[in-house]
Design an enzyme around this catalytic site. Structure first.
Site, short mmCIF file in Angstrom:
data_model
loop_
_atom_site.label_atom_id
_atom_site.label_comp_id
_atom_site.label_asym_id
_atom_site.label_seq_id
_atom_site.Cartn_x
_atom_site.Cartn_y
_atom_site.Cartn_z
N ILE A 181 0.82 -1.22 0.00
CA ILE A 181 0.00 0.00 0.00
C ILE A 181 0.85 1.27 0.00
O ILE A 181 0.33 2.36 -0.14
CB ILE A 181 -0.98 0.04 1.20
CG1 ILE A 181 -0.23 -0.20 2.52
CG2 ILE A 181 -2.12 -0.94 1.00
CD1 ILE A 181 -1.10 -0.05 3.75
N GLY A 182 2.14 1.11 0.16
CA GLY A 182 2.97 2.32 0.18
C GLY A 182 4.41 2.00 -0.18
O GLY A 182 4.91 0.92 0.11
N GLN A 183 5.01 2.95 -0.85
CA GLN A 183 6.43 2.83 -1.15
C GLN A 183 7.05 4.15 -0.74
O GLN A 183 6.97 5.13 -1.47
CB GLN A 183 6.64 2.57 -2.65
CG GLN A 183 8.08 2.66 -3.11
CD GLN A 183 8.94 1.52 -2.58
OE1 GLN A 183 8.73 0.36 -2.93
NE2 GLN A 183 9.89 1.85 -1.72
N PHE B 294 11.85 5.41 2.69
CA PHE B 294 12.62 4.61 3.63
C PHE B 294 12.10 3.19 3.79
O PHE B 294 12.43 2.50 4.72
CB PHE B 294 12.72 5.34 4.97
CG PHE B 294 13.20 6.76 4.78
CD1 PHE B 294 14.49 7.02 4.33
CD2 PHE B 294 12.35 7.84 4.98
CE1 PHE B 294 14.93 8.31 4.11
CE2 PHE B 294 12.79 9.15 4.75
CZ PHE B 294 14.09 9.38 4.32
N GLU C 29 9.03 -0.10 2.33
CA GLU C 29 7.71 -0.41 1.78
C GLU C 29 6.70 -0.58 2.91
O GLU C 29 7.07 -0.92 4.03
CB GLU C 29 7.78 -1.74 1.03
CG GLU C 29 8.67 -1.73 -0.19
CD GLU C 29 8.97 -3.15 -0.65
OE1 GLU C 29 8.61 -3.49 -1.78
OE2 GLU C 29 9.57 -3.91 0.15
N LYS D 238 5.37 -1.66 8.15
CA LYS D 238 6.32 -0.75 7.49
C LYS D 238 7.72 -1.33 7.66
O LYS D 238 8.22 -1.47 8.77
CB LYS D 238 6.22 0.65 8.11
CG LYS D 238 7.13 1.68 7.47
CD LYS D 238 6.81 3.08 7.97
CE LYS D 238 7.84 4.10 7.53
NZ LYS D 238 7.49 5.47 7.96
N ASP E 245 7.21 16.47 8.38
CA ASP E 245 6.89 15.98 7.03
C ASP E 245 5.38 15.98 6.81
O ASP E 245 4.79 14.98 6.38
CB ASP E 245 7.48 14.59 6.80
CG ASP E 245 7.58 14.24 5.31
OD1 ASP E 245 7.40 15.14 4.46
OD2 ASP E 245 7.83 13.06 4.99
N1 LIG Z 1 -0.99 2.49 9.56
C1 LIG Z 1 -1.20 2.60 8.24
N2 LIG Z 1 -2.37 2.21 7.72
C2 LIG Z 1 -2.59 2.31 6.39
N3 LIG Z 1 -1.69 2.80 5.52
C3 LIG Z 1 -0.52 3.22 5.98
C4 LIG Z 1 -0.20 3.15 7.37
N4 LIG Z 1 1.05 3.64 7.53
C5 LIG Z 1 1.46 4.00 6.30
N5 LIG Z 1 0.55 3.75 5.36
C6 LIG Z 1 0.63 4.02 3.91
O1 LIG Z 1 1.96 3.89 3.48
C7 LIG Z 1 2.46 5.12 2.98
C8 LIG Z 1 3.93 5.27 3.35
O2 LIG Z 1 4.07 5.22 4.77
P1 LIG Z 1 5.01 6.26 5.53
O3 LIG Z 1 4.63 7.61 5.09
O4 LIG Z 1 4.94 5.95 6.99
O5 LIG Z 1 6.39 5.79 4.94
P2 LIG Z 1 7.61 6.59 4.37
O6 LIG Z 1 8.54 5.57 3.87
O7 LIG Z 1 8.17 7.50 5.36
O8 LIG Z 1 6.94 7.37 3.20
P3 LIG Z 1 7.36 8.69 2.42
O9 LIG Z 1 8.81 8.67 2.24
O10 LIG Z 1 6.56 8.56 1.15
O11 LIG Z 1 6.87 9.84 3.23
C9 LIG Z 1 1.55 6.20 3.58
O12 LIG Z 1 1.49 7.36 2.75
C10 LIG Z 1 0.23 5.47 3.61
O13 LIG Z 1 -0.40 5.50 2.35
MG LIG Z 2 5.25 9.20 4.18
#
Ligand SMILES: Nc1ncnc2c1ncn2[C@@H]1O[C@H](COP(=O)(O)OP(=O)(O)OP(=O)(O)O)[C@@H](O)[C@H]1O
Ligand SMILES: [Mg+2]
Length: 409
Positions: A29-31, A34, A36, A52, A153
Site C-alpha cells: 500500500i505504500g512505497q 525509507f 515499503e 512498514k 513531514d
Molecule cells: N498504519 C497505516 N495504515 C494504512 N496505511 C498506511 C499506514 N502507515 C502508512 N501507510 C501508507 O503507506 C504510505 C507510506 O508510509 P510512511 O509515510 O509511513 O512511509 P515513508 O517511507 O516514510 O513514506 P514517504 O517517504 O513517502 O513519506 C503512507 O502514505 C500510507 O499511504
Molecule cells: Mg510518508
C-alpha cells in the site's frame, strides 16, 4: 552443515520482538523513501495491520538510527489522532538472509490516506466534513507540539483516515524532539519537509525552527481539501520560493522582520513585486470566508506570526455553522481503500518531487507525481522516475477513480 555460530543465531530468542511470520501480507500500500508498507492480517486473530519495513540497505552499523528515532517518538505519543505503533517484528535470521533480520513496524491499519482520498473525485467532502478533517489534524498537531515533538513531514499522504473517519497523523520518520535550550538557538537540519509543503523559513536556511513549520504544511493541506491537488508544486527550492512569493506576497524585512539575517536570504532570488493574494486566489475554490481566513493565517510568511494549532482550533471556522461533522457516513460509501500509492496521478507532468533527507549524508529522494506550474520560472526541471512505474495495475479500488486537477493556479 550448519556451523555452531549460525545454530546459535537461530536459537536466539527475542522475547519482545515476534516473528513477522505471524502476519500474512495482503497488499502493498505504500512505497516510501525509507521502505515499503504492506497491509497484512494476523494469522490467528485476523486483525488487519500495516507493516512498514525498516530499510537496512545502507546500514553497516546495525539497526538504523533514524528508525530508532521514529520508534522512540511513536512509543512516546498516545493520542487518537496519531497513528498507533503496536509492536516491532522481525524475520527469522537464516543462512538465506545471511543472518540479517528484516524489521517491521506494525501499526493499526487505516483504510485511507488523505492524498488517496483527494485523488478520487468520487470522494466528496462537505464543508462540515472538511472541518472535521482539519479539526482532527490540528488536534493531532496540538498534541505532538505539546509533547515537544515536531513532525517535519506534513503532507496529505502522511495523514491517514480510518473507515470510520478518525484521522491519524502518520510517518514520524523525520520527526524529532525539540526544546528551547535556555535561550540558545537550535541548530536543526533544514533539509526536512517535502518541498511542496516546505515553509519559507526552511527554504531560507533557518535552523532554529519550531512548531510553525508544521502549521505551514497544515495550511497547504487545508487548501488542498478544496483544490484537490497540492497548491504550490515547485521543482527546486528557488522555484518553491517563487511560488510562495506569488501567493503570499514578496518576502521582505517589512512583512518579516529579521528575514534578512537568514543564511540564504542573499543567496536566493527574492522578487520584491508581489502582493499577497492568498484569499483572492483561493476564493474560487474555498468559498467559505472563515476557511480562507484560517488558511491565510496558516500561510503567514513570518513564522513568529503564523497561527499555532491551539489558536487555529479556536478559529471561527470550527465554531460557526455548519459545524464539524462525522466522516463515517460519507466514507461508508467507499468500500475500497484509497492510498496515494494506488491512486491515479493527480498531476499531469510527472517529475521528481523533492523529498527531505533524514540526515545530511543520506540524499535519498523518492519519486512522486508533480503537476507543472502555471507560472513557470524557466528553471531546469528535474527529471525523475515515474511513480506509475511502480504503481500496481488497476485494482478494484482505483478502477472507478476519476482523477483530480493537474494544476490549479
Ligand atoms: N498504519 C497505516 N495504515 C494504512 N496505511 C498506511 C499506514 N502507515 C502508512 N501507510 C501508507 O503507506 C504510505 C507510506 O508510509 P510512511 O509515510 O509511513 O512511509 P515513508 O517511507 O516514510 O513514506 P514517504 O517517504 O513517502 O513519506 C503512507 O502514505 C500510507 O499511504
Ligand atoms: Mg510518508
Amino acid at each position: 552443515m550448519m556451523g555452531s555460530r549460525e545454530k546459535n543465531y537461530e536459537d536466539l530468542i527475542f522475547p519482545f520482538c515476534d516473528e513477522v511470520g505471524k502476519y500474512e501480507k495482503l497488499d502493498k500500500i505504500g512505497q516510501g523513501t525509507f521502505g515499503e508498507v504492506f497491509k497484512a492480517r494476523h494469522k490467528k486473530t485476523k486483525k488487519i495491520v500495516a507493516l512498514k519495513k525498516v530499510l537496512m540497505d545502507n546500514e553497516k552499523e546495525g539497526f538504523p538510527i533514524t528508525a530508532l528515532r521514529e520508534i522512540k517518538i511513536l512509543q512516546q505519543l498516545k493520542h487518537d489522532n496519531v497513528v498507533k505503533l503496536n509492536e516491532i517484528c522481525r524475520t527469522k535470521p537464516t543462512v538465506y538472509n545471511r543472518w540479517h533480520s528484516t524489521f517491521y513496524l506494525v501499526f493499526d491499519f487505516c483504510e485511507h490516506d488523505l492524498a488517496g482520498l483527494l485523488s478520487n473525485y468520487n470522494v466528496k467532502f462537505s464543508l462540515g466534513e472538511i472541518k472535521k478533517v482539519m479539526q482532527q489534524l490540528l488536534e493531532g498537531l496540538f498534541y505532538i507540539h505539546s509533547s515537544k515533538i515536531l513532525h517535519r513531514d506534513m503532507k496529505a499522504a502522511n495523514v491517514l483516515i480510518t473507515k470510520t473517519g478518525t484521522l491519524k497523523l502518520a510517518d514520524f520518520g523525520l520527526a524529532r524532539a525539540f526544546s528551547q535550550r535556555n535561550g540558545q538557538p537550535n541548530r536543526f537540519t533544514n533539509r526536512v519537509v517535502t518541498l511542496w509543503y516546505r515553509p519559507p523559513e526552511l527554504l531560507l536556511g533557518e535552523r532554529n525552527y519550531g512548531p510553525p513549520i508544521d502549521l505551514w504544511g497544515a495550511g497547504c493541506i487545508m487548501a488542498e481539501m478544496w483544490t484537490r491537488t497540492p497548491i504550490m508544486q515547485g521543482s527546486t527550492e528557488q522555484h518553491q520560493l517563487n511560488l510562495i512569493s506569488q501567493l503570499c506576497g514578496s518576502i521582505t524585512p517589512e512583512v518579516w522582520p529579521g528575514v534578512e539575517n537568514l543564511p540564504l536570504y542573499n543567496t536566493m532570488e527574492l522578487s520584491k513585486i508581489h502582493k499577497r493574494k492568498v484569499k483572492e486566489r483561493l476564493k474560487p475554490y474555498v468559498r467559505d470566508p472563515h476557511a480562507c481566513d484560517l488558511i491565510d493565517k496558516m500561510l503567514t510568511l513570518d513564522a513568529s506570526k503564523r497561527i499555532d494549532a491551539d489558536s487555529s482550533l479556536n478559529h471561527d471556522f470550527f465554531w460557526v455553522d455548519p459545524l464539524p461533522c462525522d466522516l463515517g457516513k460519507m466514507l461508508s460509501h467507499h468500500t475500497h481503500s484509497m492510498f496515494e500509492f494506488l491512486a491515479t496521478p493527480r498531476r499531469g507532468k510527472q517529475q521528481q518531487q523533492q523529498q527531505p533527507t533524514q540526515s545530511q549524508q543520506s540524499q535519498a529522494s523518492h519519486s512522486s507525481q508533480q503537476m507543472s506550474s502555471s507560472q513557470s520560472t524557466g528553471q531546469s526541471q528535474q527529471g525523475g522516475s515515474r511513480r506509475s512505474g511502480h504503481r500496481p495495475s488497476a485494482s478494484a479500488s482505483v478502477a472507478s477513480m476519476s482523477s483530480c486537477p493537474e494544476r490549479i493556479f
